[in-house]
Scaffold this motif. Structure first.
Motif, PDB file in Angstrom:
ATOM      1  N   TYR A 104       0.887  -1.228  -0.043  1.00 44.66           N
ATOM      2  CA  TYR A 104      -0.125  -0.080  -0.055  1.00 44.66           C
ATOM      3  C   TYR A 104       0.848   1.419  -0.045  1.00 44.66           C
ATOM      4  CZ  TYR A 104      -3.510  -3.455   1.240  1.00 44.66           C
ATOM      5  OH  TYR A 104      -4.466  -4.553   1.289  1.00 44.66           O
ATOM      6  N   ARG A 105       0.526   2.212  -0.806  1.00 42.18           N
ATOM      7  CA  ARG A 105       1.355   3.636  -0.742  1.00 42.18           C
ATOM      8  C   ARG A 105       0.076   4.643  -0.981  1.00 42.18           C
ATOM      9  NH1 ARG A 105       6.953   2.999  -0.268  1.00 42.18           N
ATOM     10  NH2 ARG A 105       6.929   0.791   0.102  1.00 42.18           N
ATOM     11  N   GLU A 106       0.264   5.635  -0.138  1.00 41.90           N
ATOM     12  CA  GLU A 106      -0.524   6.671  -0.500  1.00 41.90           C
ATOM     13  C   GLU A 106      -0.700   7.273  -1.425  1.00 41.90           C
ATOM     14  OE1 GLU A 106      -1.571  11.019   2.062  1.00 41.90           O
ATOM     15  OE2 GLU A 106      -0.014   9.375   2.925  1.00 41.90           O
ATOM     16  N   VAL A 107      -2.087   7.743  -2.112  1.00 38.33           N
ATOM     17  CA  VAL A 107      -2.127   8.173  -3.536  1.00 38.33           C
ATOM     18  C   VAL A 107      -1.765   9.680  -3.075  1.00 38.33           C
ATOM     19  CG1 VAL A 107      -4.025   9.180  -5.072  1.00 38.33           C
ATOM     20  CG2 VAL A 107      -4.297   6.963  -3.860  1.00 38.33           C
ATOM     21  N   LYS A 108      -0.625  10.030  -3.774  1.00 36.00           N
ATOM     22  CA  LYS A 108       0.177  11.383  -3.726  1.00 36.00           C
ATOM     23  C   LYS A 108       0.724  11.320  -5.065  1.00 36.00           C
ATOM     24  CE  LYS A 108       1.503  12.126   0.963  1.00 36.00           C
ATOM     25  NZ  LYS A 108       2.485  12.356   1.697  1.00 36.00           N
ATOM     26  N   PRO A 109       1.061  12.691  -5.679  1.00 34.83           N
ATOM     27  CA  PRO A 109       1.651  12.997  -7.170  1.00 34.83           C
ATOM     28  C   PRO A 109       2.990  11.853  -7.250  1.00 34.83           C
ATOM     29  CG  PRO A 109       1.047  14.930  -6.106  1.00 34.83           C
ATOM     30  CD  PRO A 109       0.972  13.853  -5.063  1.00 34.83           C
ATOM     31  N   TYR A 110       3.733  11.659  -6.199  1.00 37.11           N
ATOM     32  CA  TYR A 110       5.040  10.989  -6.148  1.00 37.11           C
ATOM     33  C   TYR A 110       4.778   9.507  -6.663  1.00 37.11           C
ATOM     34  CZ  TYR A 110       9.315   8.585  -4.763  1.00 37.11           C
ATOM     35  OH  TYR A 110      10.282   7.691  -4.919  1.00 37.11           O
ATOM     36  N   TRP A 111       3.707   8.927  -6.265  1.00 37.06           N
ATOM     37  CA  TRP A 111       3.554   7.711  -6.545  1.00 37.06           C
ATOM     38  C   TRP A 111       2.422   7.448  -7.815  1.00 37.06           C
ATOM     39  CZ3 TRP A 111       6.263   3.525  -5.662  1.00 37.06           C
ATOM     40  CH2 TRP A 111       6.907   3.685  -4.583  1.00 37.06           C
ATOM     41  N   GLU A 112       1.616   8.395  -8.022  1.00 36.06           N
ATOM     42  CA  GLU A 112       0.923   8.559  -9.316  1.00 36.06           C
ATOM     43  C   GLU A 112       1.662   8.854 -10.663  1.00 36.06           C
ATOM     44  OE1 GLU A 112      -2.599  11.491 -11.263  1.00 36.06           O
ATOM     45  OE2 GLU A 112      -1.763  11.911  -9.210  1.00 36.06           O
ATOM     46  N   THR A 113       2.768   9.391 -10.597  1.00 36.33           N
ATOM     47  CA  THR A 113       3.529   9.610 -11.501  1.00 36.33           C
ATOM     48  C   THR A 113       4.580   8.059 -11.829  1.00 36.33           C
ATOM     49  OG1 THR A 113       3.801  11.915 -11.063  1.00 36.33           O
ATOM     50  CG2 THR A 113       5.703  10.973 -12.484  1.00 36.33           C
ATOM     51  N   ARG A 114       4.910   7.724 -10.810  1.00 41.59           N
ATOM     52  CA  ARG A 114       5.785   6.286 -10.912  1.00 41.59           C
ATOM     53  C   ARG A 114       4.856   5.451 -11.372  1.00 41.59           C
ATOM     54  NH1 ARG A 114       8.038   9.995  -8.441  1.00 41.59           N
ATOM     55  NH2 ARG A 114      10.153  10.229  -8.397  1.00 41.59           N
ATOM     56  N   LEU A 115       3.865   5.110 -10.946  1.00 37.65           N
ATOM     57  CA  LEU A 115       2.765   4.222 -11.681  1.00 37.65           C
ATOM     58  C   LEU A 115       2.492   4.387 -12.871  1.00 37.65           C
ATOM     59  CD1 LEU A 115       0.723   3.321  -8.242  1.00 37.65           C
ATOM     60  CD2 LEU A 115       2.353   1.890  -9.057  1.00 37.65           C
ATOM     61  N   LYS A 116       1.950   5.674 -13.151  1.00 37.23           N
ATOM     62  CA  LYS A 116       1.538   5.973 -14.530  1.00 37.23           C
ATOM     63  C   LYS A 116       2.650   5.758 -15.687  1.00 37.23           C
ATOM     64  CE  LYS A 116      -0.965   9.689 -14.905  1.00 37.23           C
ATOM     65  NZ  LYS A 116      -0.998  11.372 -14.999  1.00 37.23           N
ATOM     66  N   ASN A 117       3.904   6.149 -15.289  1.00 40.07           N
ATOM     67  CA  ASN A 117       5.046   6.218 -16.195  1.00 40.07           C
ATOM     68  C   ASN A 117       5.267   4.700 -16.418  1.00 40.07           C
ATOM     69  OD1 ASN A 117       5.397   8.828 -16.441  1.00 40.07           O
ATOM     70  ND2 ASN A 117       7.000   9.078 -14.995  1.00 40.07           N
TER      71      ASN A 117
END
Length: 92
Positions: free
Chosen positions: A23-36
C-alpha cells in the motif's frame, strides 16, 4: 522498474508470503511513478518491481499484477485517505 524500500517488518512478511499487497498513499509521487511504469509497458500488467530492505543491498523481485485505489483505513497504513493497493506475486 519500480523500487519499494520497506521496513524490516513488511519485508519479512512479503518474503514469507504472508503479504501480497503493498500500500502506498495516493500522492503525486506514486501517481507519476505508476503512470510512467504502465505507460512504458502500454498499460500491461505483470510489471517487474523490486522490494528492498530499507536502503540495503538485500532485495526481492516481484511482478505487479494489479493496482487499485482503496480506503486506507483498512490497510497496513491505517490512514483516512485513499491509497494504492498494489497486488504482486513474488519472483523466485
Amino acid at each position: 522498474m519500480l523500487v519499494f524500500p520497506l521496513k524490516k517488518e513488511w519485508y519479512e512478511k512479503i518474503k514469507s508470503g504472508e503479504k501480497t499487497i503493498e500500500y502506498r498513499e495516493v500522492k503525486p509521487y506514486w501517481e507519476t511513478r505508476l503512470k510512467n511504469e504502465f505507460m512504458n509497458r502500454a498499460g500491461a500488467l505483470n510489471c517487474p518491481c523490486i522490494f528492498r530492505l530499507g536502503y540495503t543491498k538485500e532485495y526481492m523481485e516481484a511482478q505487479i499484477i494489479g493496482v487499485e485505489i482503496v480506503d486506507g483505513k483498512d490497510t497496513d497504513l491505517r490512514i483516512d485517505k485513499p491509497v494504492y493497493a498494489i497486488s504482486f506475486k513474488k519472483g523466485n
